[in-house]
Design an enzyme around this catalytic site. Structure first.
Site, short mmCIF file in Angstrom:
data_model
loop_
_atom_site.label_atom_id
_atom_site.label_comp_id
_atom_site.label_asym_id
_atom_site.label_seq_id
_atom_site.Cartn_x
_atom_site.Cartn_y
_atom_site.Cartn_z
N CYS A 2 0.84 -1.19 0.00
CA CYS A 2 0.00 0.00 0.00
C CYS A 2 0.88 1.24 0.00
O CYS A 2 1.95 1.25 0.59
CB CYS A 2 -0.93 0.10 1.20
SG CYS A 2 -2.17 -1.17 1.28
N ARG A 27 6.33 -0.44 -4.24
CA ARG A 27 5.95 -1.02 -2.95
C ARG A 27 5.01 -2.22 -3.14
O ARG A 27 4.85 -3.01 -2.22
CB ARG A 27 5.24 0.04 -2.10
CG ARG A 27 6.14 1.15 -1.65
CD ARG A 27 5.34 2.24 -0.99
NE ARG A 27 4.72 1.79 0.24
CZ ARG A 27 5.30 1.89 1.43
NH1 ARG A 27 6.48 2.41 1.54
NH2 ARG A 27 4.67 1.47 2.51
N TRP A 74 -2.95 -2.73 -1.61
CA TRP A 74 -2.50 -4.13 -1.64
C TRP A 74 -3.59 -4.89 -0.89
O TRP A 74 -3.75 -4.70 0.32
CB TRP A 74 -1.15 -4.22 -0.93
CG TRP A 74 -0.64 -5.60 -0.70
CD1 TRP A 74 -1.07 -6.49 0.24
CD2 TRP A 74 0.42 -6.25 -1.39
NE1 TRP A 74 -0.34 -7.63 0.18
CE2 TRP A 74 0.58 -7.52 -0.81
CE3 TRP A 74 1.27 -5.88 -2.43
CZ2 TRP A 74 1.56 -8.42 -1.24
CZ3 TRP A 74 2.22 -6.78 -2.85
CH2 TRP A 74 2.36 -8.03 -2.28
N ASN A 100 -3.31 2.86 5.07
CA ASN A 100 -2.38 1.73 5.00
C ASN A 100 -2.45 1.01 6.32
O ASN A 100 -2.51 1.66 7.36
CB ASN A 100 -0.94 2.22 4.88
CG ASN A 100 -0.61 2.66 3.49
OD1 ASN A 100 -1.44 2.58 2.60
ND2 ASN A 100 0.61 3.14 3.32
N GLY A 101 -2.36 -0.31 6.28
CA GLY A 101 -2.35 -1.08 7.52
C GLY A 101 -3.58 -1.95 7.63
O GLY A 101 -4.28 -2.19 6.62
N GLU A 487 21.06 -16.10 0.09
CA GLU A 487 20.65 -14.81 -0.49
C GLU A 487 20.51 -14.93 -2.02
O GLU A 487 19.55 -14.41 -2.60
CB GLU A 487 21.67 -13.73 -0.10
CG GLU A 487 21.51 -12.39 -0.80
CD GLU A 487 20.14 -11.73 -0.61
OE1 GLU A 487 19.34 -12.17 0.22
OE2 GLU A 487 19.88 -10.77 -1.36
N LYS A 491 17.12 -14.26 -4.19
CA LYS A 491 17.08 -13.29 -5.29
C LYS A 491 16.50 -13.94 -6.53
O LYS A 491 15.65 -13.39 -7.22
CB LYS A 491 18.51 -12.81 -5.55
CG LYS A 491 18.70 -11.40 -5.91
CD LYS A 491 18.68 -10.39 -4.80
CE LYS A 491 17.53 -10.47 -3.84
NZ LYS A 491 17.70 -9.72 -2.63
N GLU A 494 12.70 -14.59 -6.21
CA GLU A 494 11.91 -13.36 -6.22
C GLU A 494 11.63 -12.84 -7.62
O GLU A 494 10.52 -12.46 -7.93
CB GLU A 494 12.68 -12.25 -5.50
CG GLU A 494 12.61 -12.26 -4.03
CD GLU A 494 13.39 -11.09 -3.47
OE1 GLU A 494 12.76 -10.15 -3.00
OE2 GLU A 494 14.64 -11.11 -3.53
N HIS A 510 22.74 -35.64 2.51
CA HIS A 510 21.75 -36.02 3.53
C HIS A 510 20.32 -35.84 3.02
O HIS A 510 19.39 -35.78 3.80
CB HIS A 510 21.97 -35.18 4.79
CG HIS A 510 23.31 -35.42 5.42
ND1 HIS A 510 23.62 -36.60 6.06
CD2 HIS A 510 24.44 -34.67 5.45
CE1 HIS A 510 24.88 -36.56 6.48
NE2 HIS A 510 25.40 -35.39 6.11
N LYS A 607 7.77 -3.95 -1.48
CA LYS A 607 9.08 -3.48 -1.02
C LYS A 607 9.10 -3.30 0.49
O LYS A 607 10.06 -3.64 1.14
CB LYS A 607 9.40 -2.15 -1.72
CG LYS A 607 10.77 -1.58 -1.36
CD LYS A 607 11.88 -2.43 -1.96
CE LYS A 607 13.26 -1.93 -1.63
NZ LYS A 607 14.28 -2.98 -1.83
C1 F6R Z 1 14.47 -9.39 -0.78
C2 F6R Z 1 13.91 -8.35 0.01
C3 F6R Z 1 13.18 -8.72 1.25
C4 F6R Z 1 13.54 -7.72 2.37
C5 F6R Z 1 12.70 -8.00 3.62
C6 F6R Z 1 13.08 -7.07 4.74
O1 F6R Z 1 15.11 -8.90 -1.90
O2 F6R Z 1 14.02 -7.20 -0.32
O3 F6R Z 1 13.45 -10.03 1.64
O4 F6R Z 1 14.90 -7.85 2.65
O5 F6R Z 1 11.35 -7.83 3.31
O6 F6R Z 1 12.89 -5.73 4.38
P1 F6R Z 1 13.53 -4.57 5.21
O7 F6R Z 1 15.01 -4.69 5.08
O8 F6R Z 1 13.00 -3.32 4.62
O9 F6R Z 1 13.12 -4.78 6.64
#
Ligand code: F6R
Length: 612
Positions: A2, A27, A74, A100-101, A487, A491, A494, A510, A607
């Site tokens: 949102c 976002r 959202w 938002n929320g 990580e 990536k 995602e 295993h 985001k």
């Molecule tokens: C992955 C990504 C998410 C954020 C997670 C935490 O690329 O961006 O996994 O790392 O949502 O977000 P923040 O760092 O904003 O708390």
């Protein structure tokens, strides 16, 4: 998740609002809408789908109002649809609200309002808010100086949950009210105009001066004046904060996508994050210090975060343990907050959040504090919620990160956490000075080495071309390389929607090796000279079973058995994640491009994850 935008000034509000929403697209959202105050009352234009669709709505160009609110939704309560999109109005069309929320007690509020004769036209929790405001406005506020503000405050008293809301009032057309509780909201101060947004980049091109509201603080805005109130509606004074980010840093700047731009911004982001902290002297943080006496009492460090930020914790746990001789646990915030963790005043808890608004991380921080732990927040956003909750706060200086998939924030977090570990070790005197000096020198060399790691795009692209149609991939690593494997795997998932898993290479036999068959892609990271041979043996096992293999290494490996070997510059093993992730970020990026996907805004992802 949102997005909120608001404008109050002398210009036509609608283009500013839509432009702001476009900048908040990253976002994540499924519908969009705006409300402006027109000659004949409040007008709402909204629909499901992209923000750009708003330009097509009948009558949108006829809006002339200079006061307005806007929202990207959202879906949480009710499917994406025009009816469920924000803004929402009360039954008398006197108040428009974006929110938002999540309002946790909306069922109860809705039943109450229905019993008072109100009707509802959407499935949202939000629609209760304008009606509740109207209820109080009409009911018992005759004596109040500012009926509009008082009604919003009364309504907020009834709300349980998280909210950032903007409210327009037909009878008070030159003002708006905004308030927040556990949901982000910033106010940008202009000259004869003011702006509201969920986050800074959306309004950065208009102003660099921001006010940050704390929970349950209200702002009553006109074009020339902003009055702040606490939860008892007592006037309070708030300081304006100037943000150093420039508007260009929130633009694509000739790159196809924000993600690619942000990958290439990593040398600068790391350099800025290091700032003036490192030199031949001991490390000093500008606005943060801990005493040796306090650090000596610490028996455990917790690093707590979500997603990529949590991976930054995994990638630096070894540095803290090795240099400071303190055990470190890295925990997912959503688990920590519900597990009654063993935390006391002898525990130091470090919370990492790029946005500083992640609901689980903030809740985990509040819990740790309530148990007596000292808390440090590491964030990229000045004044974000987490930085205001923590005892201490340190910033990464990555600049605005717009792409949903985090890249430069991650490597900046790794950099900052390594610096923090060295700072602790210097205070505690738990490491030999030459080891720390060497690490500091290596940190200073990192921006140049990241630049080098960004050069070998051709080999990464050619491997991406070879495997982008696959449906499963595996990432392997040992020790710190395993943290990078996690990580890299995240990536890829995602932004390419390819299923992938990361394993500690020794775990392969295993269980996971059962999944390896002809054509499966296995990517291995090998940066620790002591462990390279062991990981090569694991990779040999998957090659025997027909896997396609990519190796990312800083070791002199030239082996014809592997389909592709990517060489990265050498550095200290503790710092290697900052370099080994670079080709793997590019790998995910090129896979996503090959598949024709929206790299910056992957499906279902937001985001800022501001709700649970
Ligand atoms: C992955 C990504 C998410 C954020 C997670 C935490 O690329 O961006 O996994 O790392 O949502 O977000 P923040 O760092 O904003 O708390």
């Amino acid at each position: 998740m949102c997005g909120i935008v608001g404008y109050i000034g002398k210009q036509k509000a609608s283009p500013i609002l839509i432009n702001g929403l476009l900048r908040l697209e990253y976002r994540g959202y499924d519908s969009a809408g705006i409300a402006t105050i027109e000659q004949n009352g409040i007008t709402i234009m909204k629909d499901k789908g992209r923000v750009a669709n708003l330009y097509e709505l009948d009558g949108i160009n006829n809006l002339t109002g200079t006061v307005g609110i806007a929202h990207t939704r959202w879906a949480t309560h009710g499917k994406p649809s025009k009816e469920n999109s924000h803004p929402h109005m009360d039954n008398s069309n006197s108040f428009a609200v974006v929110h938002n929320g999540i309002i946790e007690n909306y069922h109860e509020l809705r039943s109450f309002l229905e019993s008072k004769g109100y009707s509802f036209y959407s499935d949202t929790d939000t629609e209760t808010i304008p009606n509740l405001i109207h209820y109080y406005y009409e009911k018992d506020l005759e004596a109040s100086d500012n009926k509009f503000l008082a009604a919003v405050k009364k309504a907020c008293d009834d709300l349980k949950g998280s909210f950032a809301i903007e409210v327009l009032c037909k009878d008070d057309p030159e003002h708006m009210v905004v308030v927040r509780q556990d949901s982000p909201l910033v106010i940008g101060k202009g000259m004869g105009e003011n702006y509201i947004s969920s986050d800074i980049p959306a309004i950065l091109s208009f102003t660099k001066d921001f006010y940050l509201l704390n929970d349950r603080e209200f702002a009553y805005l006109s074009k020339d004046k902003i009055q702040f109130y606490n939860n008892d509606l007592k006037l309070i004074v708030k300081e304006v904060k100037s943000i150093e980010w420039n508007a260009a840093s929130a633009e694509k700047d000739g790159y196809d996508d924000f993600m690619l731009k942000e990958i290439y911004e990593q040398p600068v982001a790391i350099r800025e994050t290091i700032g003036a902290k490192l030199n031949e002297k001991k490390i000093v943080f500008d606005d943060f210090s801990l005493s040796k006496e306090y650090l000596k009492t610490i028996q455990k460090i917790y690093i707590i975060a979500c997603g990529t930020a949590m991976h930054a914790g995994l990638g630096t746990r070894n540095t803290f343990e090795q240099l400071c001789n303190i055990p470190v646990e890295v925990e997912v915030a959503s688990e920590f907050r519900y597990k009654n963790p063993l935390v006391s005043e002898k525990t130091l808890c470090i919370f990492i959040s790029q946005s500083g608004e992640t609901a689980d991380t903030i809740a985990a921080l509040k819990l740790a504090k309530s148990k007596g732990a000292r808390t440090i927040a590491i964030s990229n956003v000045i004044g974000s919620s987490i930085t205001r909750e923590a005892d201490y706060c340190i910033y990464t200086h990555a600049g605005p990160e717009i792409a949903v998939a985090s890249t430069k924030a991650y490597t900046s977090q790794l950099t900052l956490l390594n610096i923090l570990a060295i700072y602790f070790a210097e205070l505690l005197e738990t490491s030999e000075e030459n080891i720390l000096t060497e690490l500091k020198q290596e940190l200073l060399n990192l921006p140049k080495k990241v630049e080098l790691a960004l050069k070998d795009v051709a080999s990464i692209k050619s491997f991406a071309d070879m495997v982008y149609k696959e449906s499963d991939m595996f990432f392997l690593g040992r020790g710190i390389d395993y943290a990078v494997a996690l990580e890299a795997s995240l990536k890829l998932k995602e932004i390419s929607y390819i299923h992938s898993d990361a394993y500690a290479a020794g775990e392969l036999k295993h269980g996971p090796i059962a999944l390896i068959e002809n054509g499966v892609t296995v990517i291995s990271i090998m940066t620790n000279p002591d462990l390279v041979e062991k990981t090569i043996s694991n990779v040999q096992e998957v090659i025997t079973r027909g896997a396609k293999t990519l190796i990312v290494t800083n070791q002199p490996i030239e082996d014809k058995r592997f389909d592709q070997v990517i060489h990265i510059p050498e550095t200290s093993t503790l710092l290697s994640p900052i370099l080994s992730i670079i080709p793997l970020q590019l790998f995910s990026y090129y896979i996503s491009k090959e598949k024709g996907l929206d790299v910056d805004k992957p499906r279902n992802l937001a985001k800022s994850v501001t709700v649970e």
